[in-house]
Design a protein around this motif. Structure first.
Motif, short mmCIF file in Angstrom:
data_model
loop_
_atom_site.label_atom_id
_atom_site.label_comp_id
_atom_site.label_asym_id
_atom_site.label_seq_id
_atom_site.Cartn_x
_atom_site.Cartn_y
_atom_site.Cartn_z
N PHE A 108 41.41 24.12 37.61
CA PHE A 108 42.05 24.98 36.62
C PHE A 108 41.87 26.45 37.00
N ALA A 109 40.67 26.81 37.39
CA ALA A 109 40.38 28.20 37.77
C ALA A 109 41.16 28.60 39.01
N GLU A 110 41.32 27.72 39.95
CA GLU A 110 42.10 28.02 41.15
C GLU A 110 43.54 28.34 40.79
N ARG A 111 44.08 27.62 39.82
CA ARG A 111 45.47 27.84 39.38
C ARG A 111 45.60 29.10 38.54
N MET A 112 44.61 29.39 37.70
CA MET A 112 44.71 30.49 36.75
C MET A 112 44.13 31.81 37.25
N ALA A 113 43.14 31.75 38.11
CA ALA A 113 42.44 32.97 38.55
C ALA A 113 42.12 32.88 40.03
N ALA A 114 43.16 32.77 40.83
CA ALA A 114 42.97 32.54 42.26
C ALA A 114 42.18 33.66 42.95
N ASP A 115 42.18 34.87 42.38
CA ASP A 115 41.44 35.97 42.99
C ASP A 115 39.93 35.76 42.92
N ASP A 116 39.45 35.15 41.84
CA ASP A 116 38.01 34.90 41.70
C ASP A 116 37.79 33.66 40.83
N PRO A 117 38.13 32.48 41.36
CA PRO A 117 37.99 31.28 40.55
C PRO A 117 36.56 30.99 40.12
N ALA A 118 35.58 31.34 40.94
CA ALA A 118 34.18 31.06 40.58
C ALA A 118 33.78 31.81 39.31
#
Length: 173
Positions: free
Chosen positions: A123-133
């Motif tokens: 989900f984070a990769e899709r929504m916040a690719a700049d800083d998924p962590a």
């Protein structure tokens, strides 16, 4: 083809009452689901009123995956009545025309670690690719749940590109 009968003008030329044939093709629906990250989730509130909320989604294996925090009306309402409708449209995506699909489904609420461990990073990769962590750290809170929506019924869709003048009475195309 729309309007092929002599007594029925092509949709979008005279009126837009008969929208048969303006649904999204499967490839266009998949393109929409890939391009869009937000949907409107319609559900029945605990007070018995129709309600809706805009949520971000991840689509995987034919299902929609969302997340919410315990205590919020939409999550608690869906725990009691798992039926919902998800509406996805192309606003903000850059895709041409006006495209929409409404999908009826049922939700299963997951609170187990195994589901959260695969869902949060995807989900984070899709929504916040700049800083998924960083986004994963925000998501991983004690009361957060993951919602798995399985389509179960009718799907309604619309593609204005199939209407003369893009459905707004413009030039015939």
């Amino acid at each position: 083809m729309i309007g092929s009968e002599p007594d029925r003008p092509r949709v979008g030329v005279r009126d837009i009452e008969d929208l048969r044939g303006t649904h999204l093709a499967a490839d266009d629906r998949d393109e929409l689901f890939t391009a869009q990250t937000e949907c409107t989730v319609a559900y029945l509130s605990r007070e018995g009123w129709p309600a809706a909320v805009v949520m971000s989604f991840l689509r995987r294996d034919g299902r929609f995956w969302l997340t919410a925090v315990g205590g919020r009306d939409h999550l608690e309402s869906l725990r009691g009545d798992p039926r919902l409708t998800i509406v996805v449209d192309n606003r903000g995506t850059g895709l041409p025309g006006r495209r929409m699909v409404a999908v009826q489904g049922t939700v299963v609420v997951h609170e187990d670690r195994a589901t959260k461990d695969w869902f949060y990073p995807a989900f984070a990769e899709r929504m916040a690719a700049d800083d998924p962590a960083a986004f994963v750290r925000l998501l991983d809170s004690p009361r957060r749940a993951v919602l798995e929506v399985t389509p179960t019924g009718r799907q309604v869709s619309h593609d204005s590109r199939k209407i003369a003048g893009d459905g707004r009475g413009g030039p015939r195309s």
